[in-house]
Scaffold this motif. Structure first.
Motif, mmCIF file in Angstrom:
data_model
loop_
_atom_site.group_PDB
_atom_site.id
_atom_site.type_symbol
_atom_site.label_atom_id
_atom_site.label_comp_id
_atom_site.label_asym_id
_atom_site.label_seq_id
_atom_site.Cartn_x
_atom_site.Cartn_y
_atom_site.Cartn_z
ATOM 1 N N GLY A 119 0.910 -1.264 -0.040
ATOM 2 C CA GLY A 119 0.004 0.164 0.098
ATOM 3 C C GLY A 119 0.701 1.390 0.149
ATOM 4 O O GLY A 119 0.322 2.491 0.449
ATOM 5 N N LYS A 120 2.035 1.258 -0.488
ATOM 6 C CA LYS A 120 2.902 2.667 -0.352
ATOM 7 C C LYS A 120 2.686 3.390 -1.577
ATOM 8 O O LYS A 120 2.963 4.586 -1.746
ATOM 9 C CB LYS A 120 4.401 1.985 -0.354
ATOM 10 N N TYR A 121 2.009 2.730 -2.577
ATOM 11 C CA TYR A 121 1.610 3.620 -3.747
ATOM 12 C C TYR A 121 0.813 2.717 -4.795
ATOM 13 O O TYR A 121 0.566 1.617 -4.464
ATOM 14 C CB TYR A 121 2.960 3.868 -4.509
ATOM 15 N N LYS A 122 0.165 3.376 -5.506
ATOM 16 C CA LYS A 122 -0.682 2.581 -6.444
ATOM 17 C C LYS A 122 -0.248 2.289 -7.901
ATOM 18 O O LYS A 122 0.421 3.154 -8.326
ATOM 19 C CB LYS A 122 -2.022 3.736 -6.792
ATOM 20 N N ALA A 123 -0.173 1.041 -8.070
ATOM 21 C CA ALA A 123 0.635 0.566 -9.309
ATOM 22 C C ALA A 123 -0.072 0.308 -10.528
ATOM 23 O O ALA A 123 -1.396 0.111 -10.481
ATOM 24 C CB ALA A 123 1.162 -0.885 -8.773
ATOM 25 N N ALA A 124 0.167 1.313 -11.692
ATOM 26 C CA ALA A 124 -0.579 1.005 -12.732
ATOM 27 C C ALA A 124 -0.335 -0.339 -13.252
ATOM 28 O O ALA A 124 0.860 -1.030 -13.268
ATOM 29 C CB ALA A 124 0.347 2.049 -13.736
ATOM 30 N N ALA A 125 -1.381 -1.247 -13.753
ATOM 31 C CA ALA A 125 -1.525 -2.136 -14.041
ATOM 32 C C ALA A 125 -1.352 -2.588 -15.766
ATOM 33 O O ALA A 125 -2.107 -1.976 -16.261
ATOM 34 C CB ALA A 125 -2.761 -3.029 -13.653
ATOM 35 N N ALA B 298 2.534 -3.155 -11.899
ATOM 36 C CA ALA B 298 1.697 -4.417 -11.554
ATOM 37 C C ALA B 298 1.449 -5.036 -12.787
ATOM 38 O O ALA B 298 1.361 -4.474 -13.706
ATOM 39 C CB ALA B 298 0.415 -4.347 -10.714
ATOM 40 N N VAL B 299 1.438 -6.482 -12.852
ATOM 41 C CA VAL B 299 1.088 -7.192 -13.846
ATOM 42 C C VAL B 299 -0.135 -8.277 -13.830
ATOM 43 O O VAL B 299 -0.112 -8.925 -12.863
ATOM 44 C CB VAL B 299 2.230 -8.143 -14.714
ATOM 45 N N VAL B 300 -1.204 -8.201 -14.589
ATOM 46 C CA VAL B 300 -2.256 -9.131 -14.320
ATOM 47 C C VAL B 300 -2.594 -9.985 -15.492
ATOM 48 O O VAL B 300 -2.731 -9.307 -16.819
ATOM 49 C CB VAL B 300 -3.602 -8.335 -14.354
ATOM 50 N N GLU B 301 -2.261 -11.089 -15.639
ATOM 51 C CA GLU B 301 -2.456 -12.188 -16.614
ATOM 52 C C GLU B 301 -3.707 -12.843 -16.698
ATOM 53 O O GLU B 301 -3.924 -13.633 -15.499
ATOM 54 C CB GLU B 301 -1.140 -12.862 -16.828
#
Length: 330
Positions: free
Chosen positions: A189-195, A288-291
Motif C-alpha cells: 500500500g505504499k503507492y498505487k501501481a499502474a497495471a 503491476a501485471v495481471v495475466e
C-alpha cells in the motif's frame, strides 16, 4: 449485472514523501574492491586520489538503498543505473579518478536525493518521463524450499473473477483466474501501481479439451447446445473480504508453475510457468501485471471458445474488477 462476491484490492493508497536528506553515513561499498565504512572515509579516499568514479557511483547507489542483487552484471549495471537516474552523464568514465568535489556533487545531487527517497519510501521513480528499475526482484520459480511471498520482492497471487455467463452449465456464473504480480511496496500500500493487463487464451495454461467438464470438441459430438453459453444464473453471494497481502499469504507456486502434460515425456518433466517472466522489465519499474487466460483455460471455469463474444466479455469483467468493481471477485 451487479455481482456480489469478495473483493481483493490490487492497488492501495499512495504515499509520496521526499524528505530524506543526502549525505551517506552507513557502510555499503567502496572503491573497486575497497571497503569504505563511512562517507567520511570515502571523502578521504577521494582526497588521496584513491577513489575512482565507479567506486563512488557504487557507494552512492547502494547507500541510496539499492541492493547488490539489483546489479547482476556488475560494473556495467552500476554505470548504466547511474546514467539512467542522472547521477552520471553519458561521458562517465568509471576508471577515472574521482575528486572530492565530484564525489560531493554526485552524492548530494537532486538525482541522488530523489533516488534515495524513492527507494526509502517504496515509490516509483521517473526520470525524464521514464520509469527507473529501482524495485528489487525475486523469481516466481520455486527453490528447493518452495515459494513464499514472505521471502519475495515481487508479490504473486491469483484471484478468481466472476463473469456474466455460465458457459459450462453447472448452474453458477463462471470464474476466470487472473495471476497478479506486483512489487512488494505496491502490495503493502505504499503507492498505487499502474497495471499491465494481458488477456489472451493459453497464457495461464490449457485443459484437456473440456473432458473434465463433461463436454468435448471431438468430431460429431453435438451434445452441447451452444445457446447454453449465454445462461445467466444468479450471482454468488459474498462471504467476506480479503486484502492483497491476505491473498498473497495463501498463494502457492503451483498456481503458475506446474508440470506440463503436453511437453513432458520419457525425457522428464517439463515445467511451464506461463509467461511469468515476460514482464520483469516492468515489475522492477513499479508496474503491476495481471495475466488472464479466460474461460475454459487452466484454473478458470467455463467453455473455451476462442474469439467468441462470451470470451471477450469475460476479459472485460477482469477490467471491471481492476477498475475497483469490488463485486467481481470470489
Amino acid at each position: 449485472m451487479k455481482k456480489r462476491a469478495a473483493s481483493l484490492a490490487l492497488v492501495l493508497s499512495m504515499i509520496l514523501s521526499f524528505t530524506c536528506q543526502a549525505g551517506a553515513v552507513d557502510a555499503n561499498s567502496g572503491d573497486d574492491g575497497q571497503q569504505v565504512s563511512t562517507y567520511a572515509a570515502l571523502e578521504a579516499s577521494a582526497q588521496s586520489g584513491g577513489l575512482t568514479k565507479l567506486g563512488a557511483v557504487k557507494y552512492i547507489l547502494l547507500d541510496c538503498g539499492m541492493k547488490t542483487t539489483q546489479f547482476p552484471s556488475g560494473d556495467s549495471d552500476y554505470i548504466a543505473m547511474a546514467k539512467s537516474v542522472g547521477i552520471a552523464d553519458d561521458k562517465f568514465d568509471g576508471s577515472a579518478a574521482c575528486s572530492l568535489e565530484e564525489l560531493n556533487t554526485m552524492a548530494n545531487s537532486t538525482e541522488a536525493v530523489n533516488l534515495r527517497n524513492a527507494v526509502k519510501n517504496g515509490t516509483p521513480l521517473f526520470v525524464d518521463g521514464v520509469a527507473q528499475p529501482i524495485f528489487p526482484y525475486t523469481s516466481g520459480v520455486p527453490t528447493e524450499d518452495g515459494y513464499s511471498n514472505d521471502n519475495s520482492d515481487i508479490i504473486r497471487y491469483s484471484v478468481y473473477v466472476e463473469t456474466n455467463y455460465d458457459t459450462d452449465g453447472d448452474g453458477k456464473l463462471d470464474l476466470v483466474k487472473a495471476l497478479v504480480q506486483l512489487p512488494r511496496a505496491a502490495a503493502e500500500g505504499k503507492y498505487k501501481a499502474a497495471a499491465i493487463y494481458d488477456a489472451r487464451p493459453y497464457i495461464t495454461g490449457c485443459t484437456d479439451n473440456g473432458d473434465d467438464r463433461k463436454f468435448t470438441y471431438k468430431k460429431d459430438d453435438l451434445g452441447y447446445d451452444l445457446n447454453s453459453l449465454y445462461a445467466q444464473p444468479n450471482a454468488r453471494q459474498a462471504e467476506g473480504e480479503a486484502g492483497t497481502m491476505e491473498a498473497a499469504a495463501k498463494a502457492k507456486a503451483d498456481e503458475w508453475y506446474y508440470v506440463s502434460p503436453y511437453e513432458s515425456g520419457s525425457w522428464g518433466d517439463f515445467y511451464d510457468y506461463e509467461d511469468l517472466d515476460w514482464y520483469d522489465y516492468f515489475l522492477v519499474r513499479g508496474y503491476a501485471v495481471v495475466e488472464v487466460g479466460g474461460l475454459g483455460t487452466r484454473g478458470s471455469e467455463g467453455l473455451e471458445t476462442c474469439g467468441a463474444d462470451v470470451e471477450t466479455d469475460a476479459f472485460k469483467c477482469v477490467v471491471e474488477w481492476l477498475a475497483k468493481d469490488s463485486t467481481r471477485t470470489a
